[in-house]
Design an enzyme around this catalytic site. Structure first.
Site, PDB file in Angstrom:
ATOM      1  N   THR A 237     -12.256 -17.471  -3.817  1.00 57.69           N
ATOM      2  CA  THR A 237     -13.068 -18.292  -2.916  1.00 57.69           C
ATOM      3  C   THR A 237     -12.643 -18.019  -1.478  1.00 57.69           C
ATOM      4  O   THR A 237     -11.451 -18.044  -1.158  1.00 57.69           O
ATOM      5  CB  THR A 237     -12.875 -19.781  -3.254  1.00 57.69           C
ATOM      6  OG1 THR A 237     -13.238 -19.955  -4.626  1.00 57.69           O
ATOM      7  CG2 THR A 237     -13.722 -20.666  -2.368  1.00 57.69           C
ATOM      8  N   CYS A 324      16.470  -5.528  10.218  1.00 58.93           N
ATOM      9  CA  CYS A 324      17.663  -6.137   9.633  1.00 58.93           C
ATOM     10  C   CYS A 324      17.631  -7.643   9.781  1.00 58.93           C
ATOM     11  O   CYS A 324      18.288  -8.236  10.621  1.00 58.93           O
ATOM     12  CB  CYS A 324      18.956  -5.510  10.112  1.00 58.93           C
ATOM     13  SG  CYS A 324      19.339  -5.554  11.817  1.00 58.93           S
TER      14      CYS A 324
END
Ligand SMILES: *Cc1c(COP(=O)(O)O)cnc(C)c1O
Length: 395
Positions: A237, A324
């Protein structure tokens, strides 16, 4: 002073986009696939949004598929071209070494399935030349996928030239335009783009909604199976409110693109000029062909993470532009791809601006960053080694 300078990660929603969404949470909440009048009203909103997005890209509404964002659009575009290519015995893909992980990880998956990927080198000029694409093309190339603009270092690629080369060779061309949409002029027909991904939350729209433009005639496979929404190409939907918010945000951005570019690039240039004065620093990314809001630097002898934490304490929300995040010691693949060595790549800072920023905020950044860099260098054993000649400067 609180400064948000991480607009490449996500943006604040515009008032226009928020207002455009509101009716679809309450009054117009029906399912656009329902045949009753409330459903049809939702369907009309969806159609209007599709037309708006198509107009902004220079394509037809039926060439737009709504997705859950940029990552899904990238996955669907690449997997579609790969599946179609494989059917014809073509299993070679051309991309670049500094793509977003949504592209790189999808390509890695295909490599495991036997596809061969050429990752174009981006060290020279921190960008790709269209001739590199031409040189890499092969008989069995089934897709060229290069980003429109890089999210970490801001380089803007020669999309129209790459598109022309692909069109001439008859090879489908996809571009991850998530950083470009709403910020740079796009016309998919003039630029010979066959598939293009965008994401609402990068241009002051809501998170979790995006779009894939697919040129008529380009075959698509489904990533999400289920109902017949989006012409059977993307089940589920529709996120009607999100889609309407995205359309409003994209239209607003495209209507004001020139004035926003002027304002944002002036702030960018002010920061680049000032931060370049920091000794042993280097600008990352193409200095000329560059996103209006991107400022990316490496500072030798410091850790990007410490820099971010200290900037945060000074009210500046920025990014290291590195992957990182989860304690991993790997520096950003983008910085390594442009040729920065590990030590230097660790000392990175990305400031990404939007039209909601002010010159006063830039002055705060331009004053704070050099102070914080100097402070961190003073405590850094690496910096001491550099200064005493035990180690050689790289920058
Ligand atoms: C943000 C981003 C994506 C991912 O978009 P989402 O909507 O967050 O999935 C993909 N590519 C680039 C270049 C991006 O900057």
């Amino acid at each position: 002073m609180q400064v948000y300078a991480d607009n490449a990660a996500t943006t604040r929603m515009s008032r226009t986009a928020v207002d455009a969404m509101m009716p679809y949470f309450t009054e117009i909440f029906a399912n656009p696939s329902s045949l009753h009048s409330p459903g049809q009203q939702a369907k009309e909103a969806l159609d209007a949004a599709r037309k708006t997005v198509a107009d902004c890209l220079g394509c037809e509404p039926r060439e737009i598929i709504f997705t859950s964002g940029g990552s899904e659009a990238d996955n669907q575009a690449i997997l579609s071209a790969a599946r179609y290519g494989a059917k014809k015995g073509k299993k070679h893909i051309i991309s670049t070494a500094f793509e977003h992980h949504a592209v790189l990880h999808t390509l890695a998956k295909l490599e495991k399935e036997g596809f061969e990927v050429t990752y174009l080198d981006v060290r020279e000029g921190h960008n790709v030349k269209a001739s590199q694409v031409r040189d890499a093309l092969r008989e069995d190339t089934c897709l060229v996928t290069t980003m429109y603009a890089n999210n970490e270092i801001g380089s803007v690629l020669p999309i129209e030239e790459i598109g022309a080369i692909c069109a001439e060779a008859g090879v489908p061309f996809h571009t991850d335009a998530v950083q470009a949409a709403g910020h740079l002029h796009i016309n998919v027909k003039e630029q010979h783009i066959d598939m293009l991904s965008l994401s609402a939350h990068k241009f002051h729209g809501p998170k979790g909604v995006g779009a894939l433009y697919v040129r008529k005639g380009i075959p698509l496979v489904n990533v999400i199976e289920g109902g017949a929404q989006e012409r059977g190409k993307r089940a589920g939907t529709e996120n009607v409110a999100g889609i309407c918010g995205m359309a409003a945000a994209l239209k607003e951005a495209c209507d004001h693109i020139d004035e926003n570019t002027a304002k944002v690039s002036a702030m960018r240039d002010y920061l680049i000029e000032n931060l370049s004065k920091i000794p042993h620093s280097a600008l990352n990314g193409d200095p000329v062909h560059r996103l209006p809001g991107n400022v990316s630097f490496c500072f030798e002898g410091i850790e990007g993470e410490s820099l971010l934490l200290l900037l945060d304490m000074h009210g500046i929300a920025a990014s290291s532009g590195s992957a990182c995040t989860s304690g991993s010691l790997d520096p950003s693949h983008v910085l390594l791809a442009i040729g920065r060595v590990h030590d230097v790549a660790h000392g990175s800072l990305r400031l990404s601006l939007s039209e909601y920023n002010t010159m006063e905020e830039m002055e705060h950044i331009a004053k704070t960053v050099p102070e914080v860099v100097a402070y961190l260098r003073n405590m850094s054993p690496v910096w001491r080694d550099l200064q005493t000649g035990k180690r050689q400067y790289i920058l």
